[in-house]
Design an enzyme around this catalytic site. Sequence first.
Site, PDB file in Angstrom:
ATOM      1  N   ARG A   1      -1.012  -0.829  -8.804  1.00  0.00           N
ATOM      2  CA  ARG A   1      -2.362  -0.364  -8.466  1.00  0.00           C
ATOM      3  C   ARG A   1      -2.379   1.161  -8.576  1.00  0.00           C
ATOM      4  NH1 ARG A   1      -3.677  -1.122  -2.409  1.00  0.00           N
ATOM      5  NH2 ARG A   1      -3.844  -3.312  -2.992  1.00  0.00           N
TER       6      ARG A   1
ATOM      7  N   ASP B   1       0.852  -1.197   0.000  1.00  0.00           N
ATOM      8  CA  ASP B   1       0.000   0.000   0.000  1.00  0.00           C
ATOM      9  C   ASP B   1       0.887   1.246   0.000  1.00  0.00           C
ATOM     10  OD1 ASP B   1      -2.305  -1.494   0.162  1.00  0.00           O
ATOM     11  OD2 ASP B   1      -2.761  -0.983   2.237  1.00  0.00           O
TER      12      ASP B   1
HETATM   13  P1  FDA Z   1     -14.131   9.118  -5.315  1.00  0.00           P
HETATM   14  O1  FDA Z   1     -14.096   8.880  -3.842  1.00  0.00           O
HETATM   15  O2  FDA Z   1     -13.737  10.444  -5.850  1.00  0.00           O
HETATM   16  O3  FDA Z   1     -15.545   8.718  -5.838  1.00  0.00           O
HETATM   17  C1  FDA Z   1     -15.845   8.899  -7.208  1.00  0.00           C
HETATM   18  C2  FDA Z   1     -17.237   8.415  -7.510  1.00  0.00           C
HETATM   19  O4  FDA Z   1     -17.344   7.024  -7.215  1.00  0.00           O
HETATM   20  C3  FDA Z   1     -18.326   9.068  -6.718  1.00  0.00           C
HETATM   21  O5  FDA Z   1     -18.663  10.318  -7.242  1.00  0.00           O
HETATM   22  C4  FDA Z   1     -19.426   8.038  -6.873  1.00  0.00           C
HETATM   23  O6  FDA Z   1     -20.018   8.134  -8.141  1.00  0.00           O
HETATM   24  C5  FDA Z   1     -18.668   6.752  -6.792  1.00  0.00           C
HETATM   25  N1  FDA Z   1     -18.663   6.251  -5.418  1.00  0.00           N
HETATM   26  C6  FDA Z   1     -17.679   6.366  -4.517  1.00  0.00           C
HETATM   27  N2  FDA Z   1     -18.046   5.813  -3.346  1.00  0.00           N
HETATM   28  C7  FDA Z   1     -19.288   5.352  -3.518  1.00  0.00           C
HETATM   29  C8  FDA Z   1     -20.225   4.679  -2.677  1.00  0.00           C
HETATM   30  N3  FDA Z   1     -19.956   4.406  -1.398  1.00  0.00           N
HETATM   31  N4  FDA Z   1     -21.418   4.357  -3.204  1.00  0.00           N
HETATM   32  C9  FDA Z   1     -21.726   4.657  -4.472  1.00  0.00           C
HETATM   33  N5  FDA Z   1     -20.888   5.293  -5.305  1.00  0.00           N
HETATM   34  C10 FDA Z   1     -19.695   5.641  -4.839  1.00  0.00           C
HETATM   35  N6  FDA Z   1      -5.300   5.111  -1.189  1.00  0.00           N
HETATM   36  C11 FDA Z   1      -4.018   5.354  -0.839  1.00  0.00           C
HETATM   37  O7  FDA Z   1      -3.660   6.510  -0.611  1.00  0.00           O
HETATM   38  N7  FDA Z   1      -3.124   4.324  -0.758  1.00  0.00           N
HETATM   39  C12 FDA Z   1      -3.475   3.035  -1.042  1.00  0.00           C
HETATM   40  O8  FDA Z   1      -2.636   2.152  -0.966  1.00  0.00           O
HETATM   41  C13 FDA Z   1      -4.820   2.780  -1.435  1.00  0.00           C
HETATM   42  N8  FDA Z   1      -5.244   1.523  -1.739  1.00  0.00           N
HETATM   43  C14 FDA Z   1      -6.493   1.341  -2.281  1.00  0.00           C
HETATM   44  C15 FDA Z   1      -6.897   0.083  -2.734  1.00  0.00           C
HETATM   45  C16 FDA Z   1      -8.116  -0.087  -3.356  1.00  0.00           C
HETATM   46  C17 FDA Z   1      -8.505  -1.432  -3.886  1.00  0.00           C
HETATM   47  C18 FDA Z   1      -8.999   1.034  -3.508  1.00  0.00           C
HETATM   48  C19 FDA Z   1     -10.314   0.895  -4.206  1.00  0.00           C
HETATM   49  C20 FDA Z   1      -8.626   2.241  -3.012  1.00  0.00           C
HETATM   50  C21 FDA Z   1      -7.397   2.426  -2.384  1.00  0.00           C
HETATM   51  N9  FDA Z   1      -7.031   3.660  -1.878  1.00  0.00           N
HETATM   52  C22 FDA Z   1      -5.717   3.858  -1.498  1.00  0.00           C
HETATM   53  C23 FDA Z   1      -8.032   4.734  -1.687  1.00  0.00           C
HETATM   54  C24 FDA Z   1      -8.100   5.656  -2.870  1.00  0.00           C
HETATM   55  O9  FDA Z   1      -6.944   6.453  -2.925  1.00  0.00           O
HETATM   56  C25 FDA Z   1      -9.321   6.574  -2.788  1.00  0.00           C
HETATM   57  O10 FDA Z   1      -9.228   7.341  -1.632  1.00  0.00           O
HETATM   58  C26 FDA Z   1     -10.646   5.830  -2.786  1.00  0.00           C
HETATM   59  O11 FDA Z   1     -10.617   4.734  -3.652  1.00  0.00           O
HETATM   60  C27 FDA Z   1     -11.778   6.759  -3.240  1.00  0.00           C
HETATM   61  O12 FDA Z   1     -11.546   7.207  -4.539  1.00  0.00           O
HETATM   62  P2  FDA Z   1     -12.426   6.790  -5.809  1.00  0.00           P
HETATM   63  O13 FDA Z   1     -11.470   6.550  -6.920  1.00  0.00           O
HETATM   64  O14 FDA Z   1     -13.274   5.644  -5.491  1.00  0.00           O
HETATM   65  O15 FDA Z   1     -13.211   8.078  -6.160  1.00  0.00           O
END
Ligand code: FDA
Length: 322
Positions: free
Chosen positions: A199, A149
Site C-alpha cells: 500500500r 499499517d
Molecule cells: P491529501 O490529503 O493531500 O488530499 C489530496 C486531495 O484529495 C485534496 O486536495 C482533495 O482534492 C482530495 N480530498 C482529500 N480529502 C477529501 C475529502 N474529504 N473530500 C473531498 N476531497 C478530498 N498513513 C500512514 O501514515 N500510515 C498508514 O498505514 C496509512 N494507511 C492508509 C490507508 C488508506 C486506505 C488510506 C486512504 C490512507 C492511509 N494513510 C496512512 C493516510 C495517508 O497517509 C494520508 O494521510 C491520507 O490518505 C490523506 O492523503 P491523500 O493522499 O488522500 O491526499
Amino acid sequence: AGYAAIMLRSVILAAARSQKVERLVETAPVSRDVVKRFVAGSGTGEALDATRQLADAGLCITLDNLGEDTLTADQANATKQAYLELLAALGQAGLTAPKEGGGGVTVATAEVSLKLSALGQAFDEQLAEKNAREICEAAAALGTTVTLDMEDHTTTDSTLDILSRLRRDHPGTGAVLQAYLRRTEGDCRELATAGSRVRLCKGAYKEPEHVAYQAPLEVDKSYVRCMNILMAGEGYPMLATHDPRLIAIAQDRARWFDRSPDEFEFQMLYGIRPEEQTRLARAGHTVRVYVPYGTEWYGYLMRRLAERPANLAFFGRALISK
Ligand code: FDA
C-alpha cells in the site's frame, strides 16, 4: 497558503499527542457525530454491518480495530483477541473468501489492517510479532490477508523487519510505504517483487525534515516516483489516496504498464470521497475502503483533521451548532 497549511497540520498533529486536548475532544458532546462520519462504530457487530454495506456496493474492505501506543501485554492481548473475533465474524458472514483473478495475490472482499504498536511493538517487539503472526494465521485459515499499517518513522525498520519474517509463512501479508519519507523510493524497489502487496500512501504523521519531505508538492512528486516503481514492478500495488491528480496518474500508469484492474487496487478511507469510491468501482477498478472501528478513535480522527482544513471546518461547525 502552503505555509499556513503546513503550520496548521503540525499544530493539529501536536494536539494529537496531547492528553489534555484528547480529554477535551473526547468529552465534547459533538464528538459522536463527527466520529461517526469517519469511524464505523465501536464493536464487531457495527464493523460487520458497515462491511456488508460496502461489499454490497461492490467495494472491498480492510478493517482496522482502532488503537495505538499500547503500553501493556494485556492491552496488546485484548487487541489481538478483538482481531480474532472480527475475523471469525467476517468468515462466518462469507466476507473473507478470495475473489477471482488477483494477479497472483490473494484479493479477498474483506481483510484486516493492523498497527504493530497496538500489539505491543513499543515495549516488546517479539510480542507484537507473535500477536501479528496469530492474526495472520487466523486470516490465512479463512482465505484472507493482513496488512501492517505504517506508523511514525522510528518504527519503519522494525515494522519492515517483522513484515519480512511474517511473509515467509504468509506471503500475502501487505506492507505500507509512506511517500513523504525520503527512504521510500528505495523501500518500493525492495518490495516490488512477485506476490508482494504494497500500500502506498502519502503518510500521516508529523515527521522531521531530515527524514521526510515537508512541502505537499514534494510529497506528491515522491508519490508519483514510488507509484512508477510499484506499477512497473512485479508486486500488487495498493494505491491509497483520495487525490484526484494521483488517481488519474495511476490510471495512466496502469495503461502504460498494461496492468489489468485485478493487478492493482485503489484504497480510500471510510467516509472520505464515498462517491468517488463507488464511481471507480463501477468503472471496473478494485477499490478497497479502510474501515476503522472501536472506541479508541482519537489519534485516528486527529490525523484526518490535520489532513484537510475542510474536515476541521466540519468539526468546528458541528461544535458550534450544538
Ligand atoms: P491529501 O490529503 O493531500 O488530499 C489530496 C486531495 O484529495 C485534496 O486536495 C482533495 O482534492 C482530495 N480530498 C482529500 N480529502 C477529501 C475529502 N474529504 N473530500 C473531498 N476531497 C478530498 N498513513 C500512514 O501514515 N500510515 C498508514 O498505514 C496509512 N494507511 C492508509 C490507508 C488508506 C486506505 C488510506 C486512504 C490512507 C492511509 N494513510 C496512512 C493516510 C495517508 O497517509 C494520508 O494521510 C491520507 O490518505 C490523506 O492523503 P491523500 O493522499 O488522500 O491526499
